[in-house]
Motif scaffolding. Structure first.
Motif, mmCIF file in Angstrom:
data_model
loop_
_atom_site.group_PDB
_atom_site.id
_atom_site.type_symbol
_atom_site.label_atom_id
_atom_site.label_comp_id
_atom_site.label_asym_id
_atom_site.label_seq_id
_atom_site.Cartn_x
_atom_site.Cartn_y
_atom_site.Cartn_z
ATOM 1 N N GLN A 18 0.904 -1.250 0.030
ATOM 2 C CA GLN A 18 -0.098 -0.034 0.040
ATOM 3 C C GLN A 18 0.816 1.274 -0.148
ATOM 4 O O GLN A 18 1.986 1.282 -0.006
ATOM 5 C CB GLN A 18 -0.639 0.124 1.222
ATOM 6 C CG GLN A 18 -1.886 -1.298 1.345
ATOM 7 C CD GLN A 18 -2.890 -1.152 2.416
ATOM 8 O OE1 GLN A 18 -3.079 -0.262 3.234
ATOM 9 N NE2 GLN A 18 -3.314 -2.496 2.791
ATOM 10 N N GLY A 19 0.319 2.551 0.067
ATOM 11 C CA GLY A 19 1.187 3.682 -0.141
ATOM 12 C C GLY A 19 1.734 4.021 1.132
ATOM 13 O O GLY A 19 1.484 3.319 2.304
ATOM 14 N N ASP A 20 2.524 4.844 1.117
ATOM 15 C CA ASP A 20 3.404 5.411 2.279
ATOM 16 C C ASP A 20 2.398 5.838 3.540
ATOM 17 O O ASP A 20 2.702 5.619 4.618
ATOM 18 C CB ASP A 20 4.246 6.642 1.935
ATOM 19 C CG ASP A 20 5.316 6.160 1.243
ATOM 20 O OD1 ASP A 20 5.510 4.783 0.853
ATOM 21 O OD2 ASP A 20 6.058 6.947 0.819
ATOM 22 N N ASP A 21 1.063 6.310 3.295
ATOM 23 C CA ASP A 21 0.482 6.625 4.424
ATOM 24 C C ASP A 21 -0.100 5.590 5.179
ATOM 25 O O ASP A 21 -0.253 5.728 6.361
ATOM 26 C CB ASP A 21 -0.600 7.586 3.933
ATOM 27 C CG ASP A 21 -0.418 9.103 3.300
ATOM 28 O OD1 ASP A 21 0.652 9.612 3.805
ATOM 29 O OD2 ASP A 21 -1.055 9.706 2.541
ATOM 30 N N ALA A 22 -0.344 4.589 4.377
ATOM 31 C CA ALA A 22 -0.675 3.288 5.133
ATOM 32 C C ALA A 22 0.161 2.634 5.986
ATOM 33 O O ALA A 22 -0.188 2.517 7.294
ATOM 34 C CB ALA A 22 -1.500 2.285 4.102
ATOM 35 N N VAL A 23 1.619 2.779 5.412
ATOM 36 C CA VAL A 23 2.594 2.405 6.489
ATOM 37 C C VAL A 23 2.600 2.927 7.483
ATOM 38 O O VAL A 23 3.012 2.792 8.778
ATOM 39 C CB VAL A 23 4.054 2.232 5.483
ATOM 40 C CG1 VAL A 23 5.143 1.806 6.305
ATOM 41 C CG2 VAL A 23 3.721 1.181 4.306
ATOM 42 N N ARG A 24 2.746 4.415 7.253
ATOM 43 C CA ARG A 24 2.791 5.639 8.610
ATOM 44 C C ARG A 24 1.794 5.157 9.527
ATOM 45 O O ARG A 24 1.900 5.249 10.602
ATOM 46 C CB ARG A 24 2.785 6.795 8.039
ATOM 47 C CG ARG A 24 3.841 7.565 7.240
ATOM 48 C CD ARG A 24 3.669 8.868 6.888
ATOM 49 N NE ARG A 24 4.582 9.425 6.073
ATOM 50 C CZ ARG A 24 4.858 9.501 4.775
ATOM 51 N NH1 ARG A 24 3.735 9.080 4.103
ATOM 52 N NH2 ARG A 24 5.796 9.828 4.172
ATOM 53 N N ALA A 25 0.578 4.950 9.004
ATOM 54 C CA ALA A 25 -0.665 4.772 9.799
ATOM 55 C C ALA A 25 -0.362 3.382 10.769
ATOM 56 O O ALA A 25 -0.654 3.401 12.076
ATOM 57 C CB ALA A 25 -1.875 4.772 9.087
ATOM 58 N N ASP A 35 10.289 10.036 16.027
ATOM 59 C CA ASP A 35 9.965 8.922 14.625
ATOM 60 C C ASP A 35 8.899 9.548 13.877
ATOM 61 O O ASP A 35 8.827 9.578 12.677
ATOM 62 C CB ASP A 35 9.794 7.722 15.598
ATOM 63 C CG ASP A 35 10.808 6.986 15.878
ATOM 64 O OD1 ASP A 35 11.760 7.266 15.503
ATOM 65 O OD2 ASP A 35 10.722 6.091 16.830
ATOM 66 N N LEU A 36 7.841 9.992 14.508
ATOM 67 C CA LEU A 36 6.616 10.580 13.846
ATOM 68 C C LEU A 36 7.120 11.800 12.940
ATOM 69 O O LEU A 36 6.887 11.867 11.660
ATOM 70 C CB LEU A 36 5.489 11.003 14.698
ATOM 71 C CG LEU A 36 4.667 10.182 15.354
ATOM 72 C CD1 LEU A 36 3.916 10.358 16.517
ATOM 73 C CD2 LEU A 36 3.931 9.151 14.315
ATOM 74 N N ILE A 37 8.044 12.718 13.407
ATOM 75 C CA ILE A 37 8.375 13.670 12.662
ATOM 76 C C ILE A 37 9.360 13.256 11.341
ATOM 77 O O ILE A 37 9.236 13.759 10.413
ATOM 78 C CB ILE A 37 9.387 14.851 13.533
ATOM 79 C CG1 ILE A 37 8.399 15.215 14.630
ATOM 80 C CG2 ILE A 37 10.287 15.694 12.549
ATOM 81 C CD1 ILE A 37 9.142 16.068 15.686
ATOM 82 N N LEU A 38 10.188 12.515 11.737
ATOM 83 C CA LEU A 38 10.851 11.717 10.763
ATOM 84 C C LEU A 38 10.027 10.938 9.716
ATOM 85 O O LEU A 38 10.169 11.214 8.273
ATOM 86 C CB LEU A 38 11.900 10.857 11.047
ATOM 87 C CG LEU A 38 13.200 11.380 11.988
ATOM 88 C CD1 LEU A 38 13.691 9.980 12.702
ATOM 89 C CD2 LEU A 38 13.975 12.098 11.224
ATOM 90 N N PHE A 39 9.000 10.501 10.020
ATOM 91 C CA PHE A 39 8.091 9.707 9.138
ATOM 92 C C PHE A 39 7.433 10.485 8.187
ATOM 93 O O PHE A 39 6.678 10.269 7.129
ATOM 94 C CB PHE A 39 7.254 8.690 9.876
ATOM 95 C CG PHE A 39 7.942 7.169 9.834
ATOM 96 C CD1 PHE A 39 6.812 6.366 9.271
ATOM 97 C CD2 PHE A 39 9.181 6.920 10.394
ATOM 98 C CE1 PHE A 39 7.158 4.995 9.456
ATOM 99 C CE2 PHE A 39 9.350 5.701 10.327
ATOM 100 C CZ PHE A 39 8.396 4.562 9.961
ATOM 101 N N ALA A 40 7.053 11.566 8.830
ATOM 102 C CA ALA A 40 6.363 12.855 8.279
ATOM 103 C C ALA A 40 7.091 13.425 7.029
ATOM 104 O O ALA A 40 6.477 14.189 6.287
ATOM 105 C CB ALA A 40 5.513 13.760 9.325
#
Length: 138
Positions: A18-25, A35-40
């Motif tokens: 899936q897309g990056d947003d799904a992996v982030r979620a 980590d949230l800052i790095l992922f964003a």
């Protein structure tokens, strides 16, 4: 085997396709504030997620073994490892908590533990030069 089962549930090929947003979620609950800052970050986050995908391209077995320390017993006695080991941990790591690093440090006879305040699981991204220097040191 329990570790591979765990990893396959958390890091399924369906999720990673899936897309990056799904992996982030999916990773969100396991990420520290840093980590949230790095992922964003549009560049860093995309690269970290690409790295995760590549690491799991052949399946979750390696991730399972990577996590065996907190899923089940090890099949080796780490106390007999003589090779120098440098352990890097973020004090805010929610995936591999510092207690794991302390345990390894206490059981590996030739280890050095580096704890980073305010860092999470992906704190190494902020310290690539230092990591490479440590790896290249004699």
């Amino acid at each position: 085997e329990a570790a591979a089962t765990f990893a396959s549930g958390f890091m399924s090929s369906e999720l990673l396709s899936q897309g990056d947003d799904a992996v982030r979620a999916a990773f969100g609950p396991a990420l520290s504030e840093r980590d949230l800052i790095l992922f964003a970050d549009p560049v860093i986050g995309t690269k970290v997620i690409a790295s995760i995908r590549e690491g799991l391209r052949q399946g979750p077995g390696g991730a399972g073994w990577d996590n065996v320390a907190w899923v089940g017993p090890w099949d080796i006695n780490v106390a007999v490892i003589e090779t120098p080991v440098l352990l890097w941990y973020g004090e805010d790591d929610l995936m591999a908590p510092p207690a794991h690093g302390w345990w390894l440090h206490e059981h590996l006879p030739n280890s050095q533990l580096v704890l980073r305040s305010g860092e999470g699981h992906f704190g190494h991204v902020d310290h690539f030069a230092e990591v490479l220097q440590a790896l290249a040191a004699p």
